[in-house]
Design a protein around this motif. Structure first.
Motif, PDB file in Angstrom:
ATOM      1  N   ARG A 105     -13.840  -4.797  -4.675  1.00 15.07           N
ATOM      2  CA  ARG A 105     -12.978  -5.703  -5.215  1.00 15.07           C
ATOM      3  C   ARG A 105     -11.730  -6.053  -4.228  1.00 15.07           C
ATOM      4  NH1 ARG A 105     -11.822  -3.732 -11.557  1.00 15.07           N
ATOM      5  NH2 ARG A 105     -13.876  -3.446 -12.063  1.00 15.07           N
ATOM      6  N   SER A 106     -11.536  -5.177  -3.577  1.00 13.51           N
ATOM      7  CA  SER A 106     -10.476  -5.483  -2.574  1.00 13.51           C
ATOM      8  C   SER A 106     -10.752  -5.646  -1.033  1.00 13.51           C
ATOM      9  CB  SER A 106      -9.315  -4.431  -2.549  1.00 13.51           C
ATOM     10  OG  SER A 106      -9.874  -3.290  -2.279  1.00 13.51           O
ATOM     11  N   THR A 107     -12.122  -5.496  -0.861  1.00 18.20           N
ATOM     12  CA  THR A 107     -12.629  -5.943   0.624  1.00 18.20           C
ATOM     13  C   THR A 107     -13.969  -6.700   0.856  1.00 18.20           C
ATOM     14  OG1 THR A 107     -12.010  -3.414   1.041  1.00 18.20           O
ATOM     15  CG2 THR A 107     -13.447  -4.432   2.653  1.00 18.20           C
ATOM     16  N   ASN A 158     -18.319  -9.878  -0.719  1.00 17.67           N
ATOM     17  CA  ASN A 158     -17.344  -9.143  -1.115  1.00 17.67           C
ATOM     18  C   ASN A 158     -17.944  -7.662  -1.196  1.00 17.67           C
ATOM     19  OD1 ASN A 158     -15.489 -10.886  -1.659  1.00 17.67           O
ATOM     20  ND2 ASN A 158     -16.514 -11.315  -3.628  1.00 17.67           N
ATOM     21  N   THR A 207     -11.378  -8.065   5.706  1.00 16.99           N
ATOM     22  CA  THR A 207     -10.294  -8.442   5.022  1.00 16.99           C
ATOM     23  C   THR A 207     -10.121  -7.244   4.037  1.00 16.99           C
ATOM     24  OG1 THR A 207     -10.139 -10.682   5.247  1.00 16.99           O
ATOM     25  CG2 THR A 207      -8.755  -9.844   3.851  1.00 16.99           C
ATOM     26  N   THR A 208      -9.079  -6.329   3.818  1.00 12.38           N
ATOM     27  CA  THR A 208      -8.884  -5.431   2.894  1.00 12.38           C
ATOM     28  C   THR A 208      -7.333  -5.903   2.168  1.00 12.38           C
ATOM     29  OG1 THR A 208     -10.141  -3.829   3.954  1.00 12.38           O
ATOM     30  CG2 THR A 208      -8.483  -2.998   2.177  1.00 12.38           C
ATOM     31  N   GLU A 209      -7.362  -5.698   0.915  1.00 10.74           N
ATOM     32  CA  GLU A 209      -6.065  -5.860   0.292  1.00 10.74           C
ATOM     33  C   GLU A 209      -5.634  -4.713  -0.402  1.00 10.74           C
ATOM     34  OE1 GLU A 209      -5.530  -8.492  -3.377  1.00 10.74           O
ATOM     35  OE2 GLU A 209      -5.645 -10.036  -1.744  1.00 10.74           O
ATOM     36  N   TRP A 210      -4.426  -4.263  -0.363  1.00  8.41           N
ATOM     37  CA  TRP A 210      -3.981  -2.908  -0.794  1.00  8.41           C
ATOM     38  C   TRP A 210      -3.033  -3.384  -1.848  1.00  8.41           C
ATOM     39  CZ3 TRP A 210      -4.313  -2.619   4.228  1.00  8.41           C
ATOM     40  CH2 TRP A 210      -5.184  -1.650   4.657  1.00  8.41           C
ATOM     41  N   LYS A 211      -3.408  -2.939  -3.104  1.00  5.99           N
ATOM     42  CA  LYS A 211      -2.584  -3.313  -4.372  1.00  5.99           C
ATOM     43  C   LYS A 211      -1.773  -2.278  -4.862  1.00  5.99           C
ATOM     44  CE  LYS A 211      -6.099  -6.551  -5.520  1.00  5.99           C
ATOM     45  NZ  LYS A 211      -7.087  -7.204  -6.378  1.00  5.99           N
TER      46      LYS A 211
END
Length: 89
Positions: A54-56, A51, A85-89
């Motif tokens: 927190r989002s990547t 990690n 992997t990246t997550e957009w919140k």
């Protein structure tokens, strides 16, 4: 068709940012009516996640598969994958 499958998966968190998951399975399938046809597979993989935030995360994966079909040559499959992997919140 008669199917028998066994599988296992293990995961270990080495730290807050590093996680390892190892899994595998074995399957044996065959027809119940003539002509007989059989499929046998063995599969395993290991994934190491790191990690970055927190989002990547970045993941390194190694996979192996063995395939045996009635009337065909057996073959192996290997794959190594590097994923971001990246997550957009």
């Amino acid at each position: 068709m008669i199917s028998n499958v066994a599988q296992v998966s293990l995961s270990h968190k080495f730290s807050r940012v590093i996680n390892l998951t190892v899994s595998g399975n074995y399957a044996h399938n065959e027809t119940t009516q003539p002509p007989p046809f059989r499929i046998e597979t063995t599969y395993g993989n290991a994934v190491l996640d790191y990690n970055l935030t927190r989002s990547t995360k970045v993941s390194l994966s190694q996979e192996y598969g063995y395939y045996n079909f009635t009337g065909s040559p057996n073959f192996d499959r290997y794959a190594t994958t590097l994923t971001l992997t990246t997550e957009w919140k």
